[in-house]
Design a protein around this motif. Structure first.
Motif, short mmCIF file in Angstrom:
data_model
loop_
_atom_site.label_atom_id
_atom_site.label_comp_id
_atom_site.label_asym_id
_atom_site.label_seq_id
_atom_site.Cartn_x
_atom_site.Cartn_y
_atom_site.Cartn_z
N ASP A 1 24.56 -7.87 22.68
CA ASP A 1 24.88 -9.09 23.43
C ASP A 1 24.78 -10.32 22.53
N CYS A 2 23.79 -10.31 21.64
CA CYS A 2 23.60 -11.46 20.74
C CYS A 2 24.72 -11.57 19.71
N VAL A 3 25.07 -10.47 19.06
CA VAL A 3 26.10 -10.55 18.02
C VAL A 3 27.44 -10.94 18.61
N ARG A 4 27.73 -10.43 19.81
CA ARG A 4 29.04 -10.72 20.42
C ARG A 4 29.08 -12.13 20.98
N THR A 5 27.93 -12.64 21.41
CA THR A 5 27.87 -14.04 21.84
C THR A 5 28.06 -14.98 20.65
N ALA A 6 27.41 -14.66 19.54
CA ALA A 6 27.50 -15.53 18.36
C ALA A 6 28.92 -15.63 17.83
N THR A 7 29.67 -14.53 17.86
CA THR A 7 31.06 -14.60 17.40
C THR A 7 31.88 -15.55 18.27
N ARG A 8 31.60 -15.54 19.58
CA ARG A 8 32.34 -16.41 20.50
C ARG A 8 31.93 -17.86 20.38
N GLN A 9 30.72 -18.09 19.89
CA GLN A 9 30.24 -19.47 19.75
C GLN A 9 30.60 -20.07 18.39
N GLY A 10 31.40 -19.35 17.60
CA GLY A 10 31.92 -19.94 16.38
C GLY A 10 31.09 -19.73 15.14
N ALA A 11 30.23 -18.71 15.10
CA ALA A 11 29.48 -18.42 13.87
C ALA A 11 30.46 -18.06 12.76
N SER A 12 30.13 -18.47 11.55
CA SER A 12 31.03 -18.18 10.43
C SER A 12 30.94 -16.72 10.00
N ALA A 13 29.79 -16.10 10.21
CA ALA A 13 29.60 -14.68 9.90
C ALA A 13 28.46 -14.16 10.76
N VAL A 14 28.60 -12.93 11.26
CA VAL A 14 27.55 -12.31 12.08
C VAL A 14 27.26 -10.93 11.52
N THR A 15 26.00 -10.70 11.19
CA THR A 15 25.58 -9.42 10.63
C THR A 15 24.45 -8.86 11.48
N CYS A 16 24.51 -7.56 11.74
CA CYS A 16 23.46 -6.88 12.49
C CYS A 16 22.71 -5.95 11.54
N LEU A 17 21.39 -6.11 11.47
CA LEU A 17 20.55 -5.22 10.68
C LEU A 17 19.89 -4.21 11.61
N TYR A 18 20.04 -2.92 11.28
CA TYR A 18 19.36 -1.90 12.07
C TYR A 18 18.72 -0.89 11.13
N ARG A 19 17.48 -0.55 11.41
CA ARG A 19 16.69 0.25 10.46
C ARG A 19 17.05 1.74 10.46
N ARG A 20 17.75 2.22 11.49
CA ARG A 20 18.20 3.60 11.49
C ARG A 20 19.72 3.63 11.24
N ASP A 21 20.31 4.83 11.35
CA ASP A 21 21.75 4.92 11.14
C ASP A 21 22.48 4.79 12.46
N ARG A 22 23.81 4.81 12.38
CA ARG A 22 24.62 4.60 13.58
C ARG A 22 24.35 5.66 14.65
N ALA A 23 24.17 6.91 14.25
CA ALA A 23 23.97 8.00 15.20
C ALA A 23 22.68 7.83 15.99
N ASN A 24 21.71 7.13 15.44
CA ASN A 24 20.41 6.96 16.09
C ASN A 24 20.24 5.60 16.74
N MET A 25 21.31 4.86 16.86
CA MET A 25 21.23 3.54 17.47
C MET A 25 21.02 3.67 18.98
N PRO A 26 20.05 2.94 19.56
CA PRO A 26 19.78 3.10 20.99
C PRO A 26 20.80 2.43 21.89
N GLY A 27 21.54 1.47 21.37
CA GLY A 27 22.51 0.77 22.19
C GLY A 27 23.76 1.59 22.45
N SER A 28 24.61 1.07 23.31
CA SER A 28 25.85 1.74 23.68
C SER A 28 26.81 1.80 22.50
N ALA A 29 27.32 3.01 22.21
CA ALA A 29 28.30 3.17 21.13
C ALA A 29 29.56 2.37 21.43
#
Length: 421
Positions: A302-330
């Motif tokens: 929700d945060c990364v997608r909100t920031a893109t809409r609010q005009g951030a010049s770049a948005v990066t998400c850091l996650y300590r596990r890999d994509r397969a182990n991400m708890p959020g919705s794929a």
């Protein structure tokens, strides 16, 4: 009537039409269009009506999914709505925001080469149609009871409880510190996933059903918990979990490092047209800034997608596990990538850089070690592998914990008053 089911072998999985990433980045409107009735029925007909419905087993509400999919496939929409709403107080909301890809749809037994039934989209269609046709009516209890129940919290838990209690004829009053009904459905979840009118009509239905709402009332400050005990026969605490998990790393006290929930609440209040303090407008302003979001759950998305809409010049998400182990919705991750968000997998903040305000994050590379107590492989730092990432604003979305509720409610304990069992 011939049975219109098991069509997954001849009909491909399809979602409602999704607006292009370029278009949807310019506004906060929902990104999916509505299903046409015939398309929703067609997708429902892909259900295999299996003997052990794993979709239902893995639904937290145990919704009777195969039954209402079958009714939808037959075009029996009002009956489908009755079955869907029997176990769910707000199916059209769950159809929009539940992480179906790791719950019902993620456990669909259709062979993966054919892809699962699009359960959430059909669920949303059924109840949106019910609202359109007038099948969603105020609650009329079979009898009125004298007992009253006070509910603290007008979020999803409080609203669901108010509906179930009102169906049984209890007198219900809901208290909330915010000025609108809905809790995090209004203030935490962005419009592009859940437009606010969808929530406000649910609140209005409860008002029309005889539920009383007392808004702008902070229990423990504006009204004592003991006063509620004296006013009602029972009190239900449905306050949710607002306490953010702490972010621990050198430099965490620098300016422009903010928690996720206040950021999302601020963004939603802007969308609602509220007047906000100048200090908040400055604190949460992301326009033309390099934004780093830490976390891998739905709140982080929700945060990364909100920031893109609010005009951030770049948005990066850091996650300590890999994509397969991400708890959020794929599905949410894919939507974010389409909208230009950069994901740094197996990455964790080692330190925050800057003097008074943050200007960078030192990022440690991670690897997955042996499983931890939950069965997931625990992340661990890779020795001597780190790099710096420029950042003008850091948002941490590490999840939430239960609060010590007696304290905010100004109570030493929740023991019953003297003389009560």
């Amino acid at each position: 009537m011939s049975e219109p089911m098991l069509k997954f072998v001849s009909i491909a999985q399809a979602m409602p039409t999704k607006r292009s990433a370029v278009e949807r980045q310019t506004d906060f409107n929902e990104i999916y269009s509505a299903f046409a009735a015939e398309k929703a029925a067609e997708q429902a007909s892909r259900c295999s009506q299996c003997g052990v419905p794993f979709c239902q087993i893995h639904c937290p509400l145990q919704n009777n999914i195969p039954d209402w999919l079958r009714l939808a496939a037959q075009g029996r929409w009002e009956e489908a709505y009755e079955i869907s709403s029997a176990t769910n107080s707000m199916p059209e909301i769950c159809g929009r925001i539940c992480p179906q890809d790791r719950l019902c749809e993620g456990n669909c037994v259709i062979e993966k080469g054919f892809d699962s039934v699009t359960i959430g989209a059909v669920e949303k269609h059924i109840t949106d149609l019910a609202w359109e046709k007038g099948w969603v009516r105020p609650i009329t209890p079979p009898m009125e009871r004298d007992q009253s129940v006070g509910i603290i919290g007008a979020g999803p838990a409080g609203l669901a409880a108010a509906e179930r209690l009102r169906r049984k004829g209890y007198q219900v009053t809901v208290y909330d510190r915010y000025d609108r009904i809905g809790g995090l459905l209004i203030y935490g979840i962005p419009n592009f996933k859940l437009e606010k009118e969808v929530v406000t009509r649910r609140g209005q239905r409860l008002i029309d059903s005889g539920v009383t709402f007392r808004l702008n009332v902070d229990i423990g400050r504006d009204l004592g918990f003991d006063d509620l005990r004296k006013t009602h026969d029972a009190v239900l605490i449905a306050t949710g979990t607002y306490k953010a998990r702490d972010l621990k790393a050198p430099g965490v006290g620098l300016g422009n490092i903010v928690p996720a929930l206040p950021y999302l609440v601020h963004a939603n209040r802007i969308g609602l047209g509220d007047q906000l303090p100048e200090s908040d407008l400055e604190r949460f302003d992301v326009k033309n800034k390099r934004v780093v979001v830490i976390g891998g759950g739905d709140t982080a998305m929700d945060c990364v997608r909100t920031a893109t809409r609010q005009g951030a010049s770049a948005v990066t998400c850091l996650y300590r596990r890999d994509r397969a182990n991400m708890p959020g919705s794929a599905r949410e991750v894919a939507n974010a990538e389409e909208e230009g968000v950069q994901f740094n997998w197996l990455s964790a903040p080692e330190a925050f850089l800057g003097r008074r305000t943050v200007n960078g994050v030192r990022v440690s590379s991670m690897r997955l070690g042996p499983p931890d107590s939950t069965g997931r492989r625990a992340p661990e730092p890779v020795p001597d592998q780190s790099h710096s990432l420029d950042a003008d604003l850091v948002i941490h979305a590490l999840g939430f914990e239960a609060e010590d509720l007696p304290k905010p409610l100004a109570q030493r304990t929740f023991s019953p008053p003297d003389g009560e069992p």
